[in-house]
Write a protein that holds these residues in place. Sequence first.
Motif, PDB file in Angstrom:
ATOM      1  N   THR A 129      39.593 -21.359 -29.991  1.00 40.63           N
ATOM      2  CA  THR A 129      40.263 -22.527 -29.420  1.00 40.63           C
ATOM      3  C   THR A 129      41.397 -22.113 -28.494  1.00 40.63           C
ATOM      4  O   THR A 129      41.570 -22.665 -27.399  1.00 40.63           O
ATOM      5  CB  THR A 129      40.800 -23.436 -30.549  1.00 40.63           C
ATOM      6  OG1 THR A 129      39.701 -23.898 -31.334  1.00 40.63           O
ATOM      7  CG2 THR A 129      41.560 -24.620 -29.993  1.00 40.63           C
ATOM      8  N   LEU A 130      42.180 -21.136 -28.914  1.00 38.96           N
ATOM      9  CA  LEU A 130      43.286 -20.664 -28.083  1.00 38.96           C
ATOM     10  C   LEU A 130      42.769 -20.016 -26.803  1.00 38.96           C
ATOM     11  O   LEU A 130      43.316 -20.230 -25.713  1.00 38.96           O
ATOM     12  CB  LEU A 130      44.143 -19.673 -28.872  1.00 38.96           C
ATOM     13  CG  LEU A 130      44.900 -20.257 -30.066  1.00 38.96           C
ATOM     14  CD1 LEU A 130      45.628 -19.156 -30.819  1.00 38.96           C
ATOM     15  CD2 LEU A 130      45.882 -21.328 -29.628  1.00 38.96           C
ATOM     16  N   GLN A 131      41.719 -19.221 -26.931  1.00 36.09           N
ATOM     17  CA  GLN A 131      41.144 -18.574 -25.753  1.00 36.09           C
ATOM     18  C   GLN A 131      40.648 -19.616 -24.759  1.00 36.09           C
ATOM     19  O   GLN A 131      40.885 -19.497 -23.549  1.00 36.09           O
ATOM     20  CB  GLN A 131      40.008 -17.655 -26.180  1.00 36.09           C
ATOM     21  CG  GLN A 131      39.442 -16.818 -25.050  1.00 36.09           C
ATOM     22  CD  GLN A 131      38.416 -15.817 -25.551  1.00 36.09           C
ATOM     23  OE1 GLN A 131      37.717 -16.056 -26.531  1.00 36.09           O
ATOM     24  NE2 GLN A 131      38.330 -14.677 -24.894  1.00 36.09           N
ATOM     25  N   ALA A 133      41.799 -22.474 -24.343  1.00 42.47           N
ATOM     26  CA  ALA A 133      42.960 -23.150 -23.766  1.00 42.47           C
ATOM     27  C   ALA A 133      43.761 -22.246 -22.836  1.00 42.47           C
ATOM     28  O   ALA A 133      44.784 -22.665 -22.291  1.00 42.47           O
ATOM     29  CB  ALA A 133      43.864 -23.668 -24.878  1.00 42.47           C
ATOM     30  N   GLY A 134      43.307 -21.001 -22.673  1.00 45.81           N
ATOM     31  CA  GLY A 134      43.990 -20.075 -21.788  1.00 45.81           C
ATOM     32  C   GLY A 134      45.181 -19.373 -22.409  1.00 45.81           C
ATOM     33  O   GLY A 134      45.987 -18.759 -21.690  1.00 45.81           O
ATOM     34  N   VAL A 135      45.312 -19.441 -23.737  1.00 44.61           N
ATOM     35  CA  VAL A 135      46.403 -18.756 -24.431  1.00 44.61           C
ATOM     36  C   VAL A 135      45.960 -17.323 -24.743  1.00 44.61           C
ATOM     37  O   VAL A 135      44.875 -17.124 -25.310  1.00 44.61           O
ATOM     38  CB  VAL A 135      46.762 -19.486 -25.737  1.00 44.61           C
ATOM     39  CG1 VAL A 135      47.888 -18.752 -26.463  1.00 44.61           C
ATOM     40  CG2 VAL A 135      47.153 -20.929 -25.457  1.00 44.61           C
ATOM     41  N   PRO A 136      46.725 -16.307 -24.362  1.00 41.09           N
ATOM     42  CA  PRO A 136      46.337 -14.924 -24.653  1.00 41.09           C
ATOM     43  C   PRO A 136      46.166 -14.695 -26.162  1.00 41.09           C
ATOM     44  O   PRO A 136      47.015 -15.105 -26.960  1.00 41.09           O
ATOM     45  CB  PRO A 136      47.511 -14.104 -24.115  1.00 41.09           C
ATOM     46  CG  PRO A 136      48.142 -14.973 -23.075  1.00 41.09           C
ATOM     47  CD  PRO A 136      47.981 -16.373 -23.586  1.00 41.09           C
ATOM     48  N   VAL A 137      45.054 -14.069 -26.538  1.00 40.74           N
ATOM     49  CA  VAL A 137      44.769 -13.802 -27.947  1.00 40.74           C
ATOM     50  C   VAL A 137      44.223 -12.384 -28.100  1.00 40.74           C
ATOM     51  O   VAL A 137      43.842 -11.732 -27.116  1.00 40.74           O
ATOM     52  CB  VAL A 137      43.754 -14.807 -28.526  1.00 40.74           C
ATOM     53  CG1 VAL A 137      44.332 -16.202 -28.566  1.00 40.74           C
ATOM     54  CG2 VAL A 137      42.440 -14.781 -27.754  1.00 40.74           C
ATOM     55  N   ILE A 138      44.148 -11.944 -29.337  1.00 41.84           N
ATOM     56  CA  ILE A 138      43.553 -10.647 -29.650  1.00 41.84           C
ATOM     57  C   ILE A 138      42.034 -10.757 -29.526  1.00 41.84           C
ATOM     58  O   ILE A 138      41.432 -11.741 -29.983  1.00 41.84           O
ATOM     59  CB  ILE A 138      43.940 -10.220 -31.074  1.00 41.84           C
ATOM     60  CG1 ILE A 138      45.460 -10.118 -31.204  1.00 41.84           C
ATOM     61  CG2 ILE A 138      43.294  -8.875 -31.427  1.00 41.84           C
ATOM     62  CD1 ILE A 138      45.939  -9.921 -32.625  1.00 41.84           C
ATOM     63  N   ARG A 139      41.431  -9.778 -28.919  1.00 42.39           N
ATOM     64  CA  ARG A 139      39.966  -9.783 -28.787  1.00 42.39           C
ATOM     65  C   ARG A 139      39.349  -9.785 -30.177  1.00 42.39           C
ATOM     66  O   ARG A 139      39.641  -8.918 -31.012  1.00 42.39           O
ATOM     67  CB  ARG A 139      39.518  -8.569 -27.989  1.00 42.39           C
ATOM     68  CG  ARG A 139      38.046  -8.581 -27.633  1.00 42.39           C
ATOM     69  CD  ARG A 139      37.731  -7.604 -26.536  1.00 42.39           C
ATOM     70  NE  ARG A 139      38.439  -6.329 -26.678  1.00 42.39           N
ATOM     71  CZ  ARG A 139      38.094  -5.218 -26.043  1.00 42.39           C
ATOM     72  NH1 ARG A 139      37.064  -5.217 -25.224  1.00 42.39           N
ATOM     73  NH2 ARG A 139      38.789  -4.112 -26.209  1.00 42.39           N
ATOM     74  N   PRO A 295      53.303 -11.418 -26.220  1.00 43.93           N
ATOM     75  CA  PRO A 295      52.984 -11.866 -27.579  1.00 43.93           C
ATOM     76  C   PRO A 295      51.510 -12.210 -27.754  1.00 43.93           C
ATOM     77  O   PRO A 295      50.865 -12.729 -26.834  1.00 43.93           O
ATOM     78  CB  PRO A 295      53.857 -13.111 -27.746  1.00 43.93           C
ATOM     79  CG  PRO A 295      54.138 -13.582 -26.363  1.00 43.93           C
ATOM     80  CD  PRO A 295      54.117 -12.382 -25.475  1.00 43.93           C
ATOM     81  N   LEU A 296      50.992 -11.908 -28.940  1.00 39.64           N
ATOM     82  CA  LEU A 296      49.617 -12.240 -29.315  1.00 39.64           C
ATOM     83  C   LEU A 296      49.635 -12.782 -30.742  1.00 39.64           C
ATOM     84  O   LEU A 296      50.235 -12.176 -31.633  1.00 39.64           O
ATOM     85  CB  LEU A 296      48.704 -11.014 -29.238  1.00 39.64           C
ATOM     86  CG  LEU A 296      48.482 -10.401 -27.856  1.00 39.64           C
ATOM     87  CD1 LEU A 296      47.736  -9.078 -27.982  1.00 39.64           C
ATOM     88  CD2 LEU A 296      47.706 -11.364 -26.961  1.00 39.64           C
ATOM     89  N   LEU A 297      48.976 -13.905 -30.948  1.00 40.46           N
ATOM     90  CA  LEU A 297      48.990 -14.543 -32.264  1.00 40.46           C
ATOM     91  C   LEU A 297      48.171 -13.746 -33.279  1.00 40.46           C
ATOM     92  O   LEU A 297      47.033 -13.370 -33.013  1.00 40.46           O
ATOM     93  CB  LEU A 297      48.422 -15.958 -32.166  1.00 40.46           C
ATOM     94  CG  LEU A 297      48.534 -16.776 -33.457  1.00 40.46           C
ATOM     95  CD1 LEU A 297      49.966 -17.259 -33.660  1.00 40.46           C
ATOM     96  CD2 LEU A 297      47.559 -17.953 -33.445  1.00 40.46           C
ATOM     97  N   MET A 298      48.760 -13.529 -34.451  1.00 40.24           N
ATOM     98  CA  MET A 298      48.005 -13.020 -35.590  1.00 40.24           C
ATOM     99  C   MET A 298      47.329 -14.203 -36.289  1.00 40.24           C
ATOM    100  O   MET A 298      46.143 -14.201 -36.531  1.00 40.24           O
ATOM    101  CB  MET A 298      48.928 -12.288 -36.561  1.00 40.24           C
ATOM    102  CG  MET A 298      49.784 -11.199 -35.907  1.00 40.24           C
ATOM    103  SD  MET A 298      48.786  -9.888 -35.158  1.00 40.24           S
ATOM    104  CE  MET A 298      48.251  -9.002 -36.614  1.00 40.24           C
TER     105      MET A 298
END
Length: 435
Positions: A129-131, A133-139, A295-298
């Motif tokens: 969902t975050l990806q 929305a264009g929010v940077p996340v961990i692969r 920052p990247l969400l855990m």
Amino acid sequence: MPSDQNPVTPGPGTGGAVVLVDPYSSGVALGKALRRAGLTTYAVLSYPPPDPRLTRTFEAGDHTDVISAEKGFSRVVDFVRNLGPLAVIAGIETGVELADSLSAELGLTLANDPALSRARRDKAAMMRTLQDAGVPVIRSMPVTDWRGSAQTVAAHGLSTETGDLVVKPTRSAMSDGLRLARRGSDLEATVREVLGTRNVMGSVNDTVLVQERVHGTEYVVDTFSDRGHHVVTNVCRYNKVAFGDSFAVYESTDFLPEDSPEIAALVPYVKRVLNALGIRFGACHNEVMLTEDGPLLMETGARLAGSGLVGAAELATGGSGISRYVQRLAEGATDGGDYRLQRRVRGVYLVFRRHGTVTNTAALERIRTLRSCRHAELSVRDGDVVSPTGGLMSTMTRGWALLAHRDLDQVERDHEEFRRIESELTFTGHAGEGR
């Protein structure tokens, strides 16, 4: 669609009803605070229940009435509708989706976007969902079968041939089931260890998330939201250590001043996360790795922080997600501002680095006499057979101290003394890595 066509608009007032779904851990403290403010609490218990170590503090008699989801969702909906609640709130992680569903059925306005409920509970859906929305996340890549899992994730650029990978259940918490598949290791063997096991949340791990291992410093950004407006209730820095098979053992947690330089990067990112996950009302516990690239969400928990962090936040800032809930539900509004640090607060945890039978635990009592020690939970006893510290559950059940003082140097000195006292513990038998 909500079954009630007229949305329930809550207002303050003595005796108003609040429903708590799984009021365990910090949910116990929330219930007490709401009742002190003149509200009436009711408990809904999800089914199957989480680990008894999480539910042990629950007292049915604290609430006016209790119902279990074992009776069926329709029975629970009828029970809650008859109460006309101001809000339905998750006490811990297991209550998130059920609280969302009940809020949607009743058309409550103080609630999160029901369409994104799964993304607030399932880590794979959260990252996707975050990806989107264009929010940077961990692969990341979810897998449901250990057989062929290495090939599945390799198709998405994840492989132990090129680096370390992290394996975690998509619906657990507290570091439960967290594994590191080191570079060159057998990823499928690691996935197989986690799949099919029961987690502390009471469910079976039928899906695991394989992620690229990212490096940096991990932070907590706890927030409270009211009709989509997000405020920060505290920011903490996790200090973790690695040894043996454990790569993320909690050593201490620091509450940071509001003007700490990291906050300028963390807070705007977290607010993007909250918006993307449909957070509109209530407390959230956000864990973020601050890397060289940002920052990247855990993970985000759409509920209060656990493990004593809420009480520590009250000591550090004079408020917390609990006080914000009380202000909103009993008084009709919150103060609307971010936190200000009042004193330096640090949680320090016992860390065991080897197997063995522990003795000389009486030495730990001196921790209580440290000048900045406000509270200590020291559960280990002579004769206990212990293993190396791993997940957060084992950390919290063995021993910790809450240090608080306006002078950071005093906290630092007492932290050092905590470790010196800890070093007086002795271990016998079970050869392994020394302390």
